[in-house]
Design a protein around this motif. Structure first.
Motif, PDB file in Angstrom:
ATOM      1  N   PHE A 222     -51.992  -2.915 -63.136  1.00  0.00           N
ATOM      2  CA  PHE A 222     -50.812  -3.651 -63.561  1.00  0.00           C
ATOM      3  C   PHE A 222     -50.386  -4.654 -62.495  1.00  0.00           C
ATOM      4  CE2 PHE A 222     -46.113  -3.755 -63.264  1.00  0.00           C
ATOM      5  CZ  PHE A 222     -45.871  -4.509 -64.387  1.00  0.00           C
ATOM      6  N   PHE A 223     -50.408  -4.214 -61.234  1.00  0.00           N
ATOM      7  CA  PHE A 223     -49.846  -5.044 -60.176  1.00  0.00           C
ATOM      8  C   PHE A 223     -50.636  -6.343 -59.984  1.00  0.00           C
ATOM      9  CE2 PHE A 223     -48.543  -5.852 -55.679  1.00  0.00           C
ATOM     10  CZ  PHE A 223     -47.196  -5.972 -55.934  1.00  0.00           C
ATOM     11  N   THR A 238     -51.254  -3.990 -70.561  1.00  0.00           N
ATOM     12  CA  THR A 238     -50.191  -3.368 -69.757  1.00  0.00           C
ATOM     13  C   THR A 238     -49.095  -4.379 -69.419  1.00  0.00           C
ATOM     14  OG1 THR A 238     -51.604  -3.799 -67.835  1.00  0.00           O
ATOM     15  CG2 THR A 238     -51.536  -1.540 -68.643  1.00  0.00           C
ATOM     16  N   PHE A 242     -45.214  -4.585 -70.848  1.00  0.00           N
ATOM     17  CA  PHE A 242     -44.148  -4.587 -69.843  1.00  0.00           C
ATOM     18  C   PHE A 242     -43.169  -5.735 -70.107  1.00  0.00           C
ATOM     19  CE2 PHE A 242     -42.543  -6.087 -65.700  1.00  0.00           C
ATOM     20  CZ  PHE A 242     -41.922  -4.939 -65.251  1.00  0.00           C
ATOM     21  N   ASN A 245     -41.168  -4.935 -73.224  1.00  0.00           N
ATOM     22  CA  ASN A 245     -40.208  -3.875 -72.933  1.00  0.00           C
ATOM     23  C   ASN A 245     -38.981  -4.434 -72.210  1.00  0.00           C
ATOM     24  OD1 ASN A 245     -39.713  -1.021 -73.185  1.00  0.00           O
ATOM     25  ND2 ASN A 245     -39.884  -0.902 -70.959  1.00  0.00           N
ATOM     26  N   GLY A 246     -39.205  -5.441 -71.369  1.00  0.00           N
ATOM     27  CA  GLY A 246     -38.097  -6.059 -70.655  1.00  0.00           C
ATOM     28  C   GLY A 246     -37.184  -6.878 -71.560  1.00  0.00           C
ATOM     29  N   VAL A 258     -43.154  -2.226 -79.142  1.00  0.00           N
ATOM     30  CA  VAL A 258     -43.543  -1.674 -77.837  1.00  0.00           C
ATOM     31  C   VAL A 258     -44.122  -0.277 -78.030  1.00  0.00           C
ATOM     32  CG1 VAL A 258     -42.661  -0.851 -75.616  1.00  0.00           C
ATOM     33  CG2 VAL A 258     -41.883  -3.038 -76.519  1.00  0.00           C
ATOM     34  N   SER A 262     -47.973   0.616 -77.511  1.00  0.00           N
ATOM     35  CA  SER A 262     -48.348   1.612 -76.504  1.00  0.00           C
ATOM     36  C   SER A 262     -49.329   2.608 -77.109  1.00  0.00           C
ATOM     37  CB  SER A 262     -47.117   2.369 -76.003  1.00  0.00           C
ATOM     38  OG  SER A 262     -46.233   1.497 -75.366  1.00  0.00           O
TER      39      SER A 262
ATOM     40  N   VAL B 146     -47.805   1.985 -66.539  1.00  0.00           N
ATOM     41  CA  VAL B 146     -46.775   1.230 -67.253  1.00  0.00           C
ATOM     42  C   VAL B 146     -46.435   1.913 -68.575  1.00  0.00           C
ATOM     43  CG1 VAL B 146     -46.305  -0.929 -68.454  1.00  0.00           C
ATOM     44  CG2 VAL B 146     -47.420  -0.974 -66.240  1.00  0.00           C
ATOM     45  N   ILE B 150     -43.094   3.765 -69.938  1.00  0.00           N
ATOM     46  CA  ILE B 150     -42.424   3.355 -71.171  1.00  0.00           C
ATOM     47  C   ILE B 150     -42.161   4.588 -72.052  1.00  0.00           C
ATOM     48  CG2 ILE B 150     -42.741   2.120 -73.359  1.00  0.00           C
ATOM     49  CD1 ILE B 150     -44.118  -0.130 -71.802  1.00  0.00           C
ATOM     50  N   TYR B 255     -45.210   1.238 -57.675  1.00  0.00           N
ATOM     51  CA  TYR B 255     -44.609   0.003 -58.175  1.00  0.00           C
ATOM     52  C   TYR B 255     -44.338   0.059 -59.676  1.00  0.00           C
ATOM     53  CZ  TYR B 255     -43.528  -4.797 -59.122  1.00  0.00           C
ATOM     54  OH  TYR B 255     -42.876  -5.910 -59.535  1.00  0.00           O
ATOM     55  N   ALA B 259     -40.727   0.012 -61.758  1.00  0.00           N
ATOM     56  CA  ALA B 259     -40.460  -1.321 -62.322  1.00  0.00           C
ATOM     57  C   ALA B 259     -40.140  -1.213 -63.815  1.00  0.00           C
ATOM     58  CB  ALA B 259     -41.661  -2.240 -62.094  1.00  0.00           C
ATOM     59  N   VAL B 260     -40.804  -0.301 -64.525  1.00  0.00           N
ATOM     60  CA  VAL B 260     -40.505  -0.122 -65.956  1.00  0.00           C
ATOM     61  C   VAL B 260     -39.136   0.524 -66.121  1.00  0.00           C
ATOM     62  CG1 VAL B 260     -41.168   1.126 -68.037  1.00  0.00           C
ATOM     63  CG2 VAL B 260     -42.918  -0.008 -66.674  1.00  0.00           C
ATOM     64  N   GLN B 263     -36.118  -1.571 -66.059  1.00  0.00           N
ATOM     65  CA  GLN B 263     -35.760  -2.348 -67.250  1.00  0.00           C
ATOM     66  C   GLN B 263     -34.677  -1.656 -68.080  1.00  0.00           C
ATOM     67  OE1 GLN B 263     -39.757  -2.731 -68.900  1.00  0.00           O
ATOM     68  NE2 GLN B 263     -39.919  -4.824 -68.147  1.00  0.00           N
ATOM     69  N   ASN B 275     -43.080  -1.362 -51.894  1.00  0.00           N
ATOM     70  CA  ASN B 275     -43.915  -2.343 -52.564  1.00  0.00           C
ATOM     71  C   ASN B 275     -43.097  -3.294 -53.432  1.00  0.00           C
ATOM     72  OD1 ASN B 275     -46.421  -3.385 -52.864  1.00  0.00           O
ATOM     73  ND2 ASN B 275     -47.224  -1.729 -54.134  1.00  0.00           N
TER      74      ASN B 275
END
Lengths: 290, 318
Positions: A222-223, A238, A242, A245-246, A258, A262, B146, B150, B255, B259-260, B263, B275
Motif C-alpha cells: 500500500f505504502f 488497495t 483507501f 473509504n476516505g 467499499v 473489499s 488496508v 476497513i 502505516y 491511516a485507514v 479516516q 512512519n
C-alpha cells in the motif's frame, strides 16, 4: 520430579477434560479470525440502507448482484481498472521476481566463486530492510527521472525480493544434486541450459512458494503505490479502496461499494491460498531454519 | 613424500594437458556465466534497495538555504547533523515513538503468545479438525492491511458494528475509536493479520522435530504440558526469536492500518506513528527532515532487532 514418580494419569480422563478445553479455545480463536470476513460477506449482500438499519451479522434483502453492478459501473468502471492493475503488478512483478531470485539463489547455492558469502550476507541484510523505509527515498529518486506516476514506479521496486533469493538458495541446495550438474557439464551442456531445462524443474515446487510469497507482498502493498501514484487509473485495488473509504463521510453511498469491493478483492486470493497451502508451509519452514 | 610426488607430476603434466581455459579449477562455470546469473537480481537490488538507502542518508545531512531573504532562490547544502538535531527535538517524533513502543510492548508478546499456544495445540493429538483451525488462522495473511483495517473499522463503528450492538445488549458501551482505545483497536488489526502467519512459522518448526524426542519423555510419564514447555518450546526457540524480530520491524513500520482508522476517528493524528510522521513531513516538501526521520527509525529498528537477537542467543548460551 513429580512427573517421574506420580502414577500415570488415565489417558482417557486427561484427554476428555483437556480435549474440550482445547477445542473451546481453538473455536473461539477461529471465530475471531473468521468474524470480520463473515461480516464482510453479509454486508456485501445488503442494500446500503440496511447496513445501519439491520443486524450486521444477519442477512437481510439479498442485493449482492445489485451491489456488484454498482461497484463495477461506478466512475466509469474504475474498480475493474484497479483490480486489473493489482493483477498486473502482482502477477508480472512476482513472475519476474521469482525468475531473478531463482537464478541468483541457484548461483549462490551451486557455483563456488569468490565473494559468494559476501553477496549472500548482503541479501540477508536486505531481508531485514522494510520496504516502507525505501518508498520515500525511491520517490525522490524516481521523481528526478520522470518515473513517478507510471506503472514502472510500482513495478520495478516490486520485483526485488531478498527473501525470495534466500529461499531459492536453500531450495536449490536441497533439490539439485551436485552429480547431476557434473554430468551435465561433462555432456557439454551450458549452465543456462542446465538451469532452465533441468534444475528449474527440480526446483519447481519451491518456485511456486517463492512466487506466492512475492505475489502476496505486492498484492498487499500500500505504502509504495500511495507514495508513487497520483493518477487514479494506475492505482492498485488497495489504494483505490483507501481513497473511496476516505470519501464515505461526504458520500455515504460509497460505503456499500467499499464493502463489496473489499470482498471482491480478497476472495480470489483467499481461494488460491487455501488451495495452495502446502507451498506456504514449505516456505515458512525454510524461513524458520535461519 | 606424496606431496612432492604430486607436485612433480603436476609440473610434468602441465605442458601436455592444456588447462580448459573457460572453466574454473573446480569445474564450475566461468565468471561471466556467474555474473549472468546473479546480475538480474543484484542490479535492481542495488538500484531499488541500496541506492535509496544511500540517498536517504545523503539527504539527511543536507539543509535547504535561501540566497538573500524570503524571496531568494533556495538551494540545498551540507548541513551536518542539523536534521538529526531537529528530529531529536521534535516532540511529535517522540510521542509517535512512545505510542508505537507501548503498542509493540503489548501487542507483540500477546500476538506471539497466542500464536505459540495455537502452534503447540495443533501439534498435539488433542485437537480435531486441525486443517480448519490452521487455515482459518492463516487466512488473514491473504488480506491486505488496508482491507483488514476497513473491515475492522466497520466492526468498530458505533453506527454499523454488530459487536457494539451485542455489547450494548450486555450493558457495555465501549468506544473502540476513543482517544485511549484507538491504539488498541489498531493493535487488534495487526494481531488479526499476523497471528496465523507467526503461528505457521512456529508450527512448521514443531513439525520438523523428530517424534522420537518425545518418546522417552512420554515413557517417563511426562504430561503433554511438560513436553510442550520443556522440550518443544526450547527446540523451536530460534523460530520464536525470528517471529519476534519480524514483529519488531513490522511494528516500527506501521502505516496502513492507522491511516485507514484515521479516516473514521479523529483520535488518530497525521503523526500517529513514526512512519506517518515521516510521510507527513515529506508531504510538506521537507524531504531532508523526512529522510532523517526515516534513518532514525531504521537505526532504532536495527538496534532493537539485533539487540534482541544478541540478548536471546547469549541467554541460550549459543
Amino acid at each position: 520430579m513429580s512427573d517421574l514418580t506420580a502414577p500415570r494419569r488415565s489417558a482417557s480422563r486427561e484427554s476428555l477434560a483437556s480435549r474440550s478445553a482445547v477445542m473451546a479455545l481453538m473455536f473461539i480463536l477461529a471465530v475471531y479470525f473468521l468474524l470480520p470476513v463473515y461480516f464482510l460477506i453479509v454486508a456485501a449482500t445488503k442494500p446500503q440502507g440496511d447496513l445501519a438499519a439491520t443486524n450486521g451479522l444477519a442477512f437481510s434483502h439479498f442485493n449482492l448482484f445489485g451491489n456488484l453492478h454498482t461497484l463495477f459501473t461506478r466512475s466509469d468502471g474504475i474498480f475493474l481498472k484497479w483490480a486489473m492493475n493489482s493483477v498486473i503488478y502482482a502477477v508480472l512483478g512476482a513472475g519476474v521476481g521469482t525468475l531473478i531470485s531463482a537464478m541468483c539463489g541457484y548461483a549462490l547455492a551451486k557455483f563456488s566463486f569468490r565473494g559468494r558469502e559476501f553477496l549472500f550476507s548482503v541479501v540477508l541484510g536486505g531481508v531485514l530492510v522494510p520496504t516502507t523505509a525505501l518508498a520515500l527515498p525511491l520517490f525522490l529518486l524516481f521523481s528526478s527521472t520522470g518515473l513517478v506516476n507510471t506503472y514502472w514506479a510500482v513495478f520495478l521496486p516490486s520485483i526485488v525480493s531478498p527473501f525470495g533469493v534466500y529461499l531459492a538458495r536453500i531450495f536449490a541446495a536441497a533439490a539439485v544434486p551436485e552429480e547431476l550438474l557434473e554430468s551435465a557439464r561433462l555432456d557439454g551442456a551450458g549452465e543456462f541450459r542446465t538451469f532452465f531445462s533441468v534444475s528449474s524443474r527440480l526446483m519447481a515446487p519451491s518456485l511456486v512458494t517463492i512466487f506466492l510469497f512475492q505475489f502476496v507482498a505486492i498484492w498487499n502493498n500500500f505504502f509504495l503505490p500511495m507514495v508513487m501514484l497520483q493518477k487514479e487509473s494506475l492505482f492498485p485495488v488497495t489504494l483505490g479502496l483507501f481513497e473511496w473509504n476516505g470519501q464515505t463521510a461526504r458520500a455515504p453511498l460509497l460505503q456499500e461499494s467499499v464493502i463489496t469491493g473489499s470482498l471482491v478483492s480478497i476472495v480470489p486470493v483467499i481461494v488460491v491460498f487455501v488451495l495452495l497451502q502446502r507451498f506456504w508451509r514449505t516456505g515458512l519452514a525454510a524461513g524458520s531454519l535461519k | 613424500m606424496t606431496d612432492t610426488e604430486t607436485r612433480a607430476e603436476r609440473v610434468v603434466a602441465a605442458p601436455d594437458v592444456p588447462r580448459p581455459r573457460r572453466r574454473r579449477p573446480g569445474g564450475g562455470p566461468r565468471a561471466g556465466t556467474i555474473a549472468a546469473f546473479v546480475t538480474p537480481f543484484f542490479l535492481p537490488f542495488v538500484l531499488f534497495y541500496l541506492v535509496p538507502v544511500g540517498y536517504a542518508l545523503w539527504q539527511s545531512f543536507r539543509v535547504v538555504r535561501r540566497t538573500g531573504g524570503q524571496y531568494g532562490t533556495s538551494y540545498t547544502t551540507f548541513g551536518g547533523f542539523h536534521q538529526y538535531g531537529q528530529v531529536l527535538q521534535n516532540s511529535e517524533f517522540w510521542s509517535s515513538i512512545g505510542r508505537i513502543g507501548l503498542f509493540g510492548v503489548v501487542q507483540v508478546p500477546v500476538m506471539l503468545f497466542v500464536a505459540l499456544i495455537m502452534a503447540l495445540l495443533l501439534d498435539t493429538p488433542l485437537l480435531k479438525a486441525k486443517a480448519f483451525f490452521r487455515i482459518s488462522a492463516f487466512m488473514p495473511y491473504a488480506v491486505p492491511g488496508v482491507i483488514a483495517a476497513i473491515m475492522w473499522s466497520y466492526l468498530y463503528s458505533p453506527q454499523l458494528s454488530p459487536v457494539v450492538d451485542l455489547l450494548g445488549h450486555l450493558g457495555l458501551h465501549p468506544d473502540f475509536l476513543g482517544p485511549s482505545a484507538v491504539l488498541w483497536s489498531t493493535a487488534n488489526v495487526s494481531t488479526w493479520l499476523w497471528t496465523g502467519y507467526n503461528m505457521l512459522i512456529m508450527f512448521s518448526a514443531l513439525q520438523a522435530i523428530p517424534q522420537e524426542l518425545y518418546e522417552a519423555a512420554k515413557l517417563d510419564g511426562a504430561s503433554n504440558w511438560a513436553i510442550a514447555w520443556r522440550i518443544k518450546v526450547p527446540i523451536i526457540a530460534p523460530s520464536i526469536v525470528l517471529t519476534t524480530v519480524f514483529s519488531i520491524i513490522g511494528t516500527l513500520q506501521l502505516y496502513a492500518e492507522p491511516a485507514v482508522l484515521r479516516q473514521i476517528s479523529s483520535n488518530i493524528s497525521s503523526t500517529f506513528t513514526p512512519n506517518m510522521l515521516a510521510y507527513a513531513v515529506a508531504s510538506g516538501n521537507n524531504y531532508q527532515q523526512a529522510a532523517a526521520i526515516s534513518v532514525v527509525i531504521a537505526l532504532i529498528t536495527f538496534v532493537l532487532s539485533f539487540g534482541f537477537m544478541r540478548l536471546t542467543s547469549k541467554r541460550a548460551g549459543l
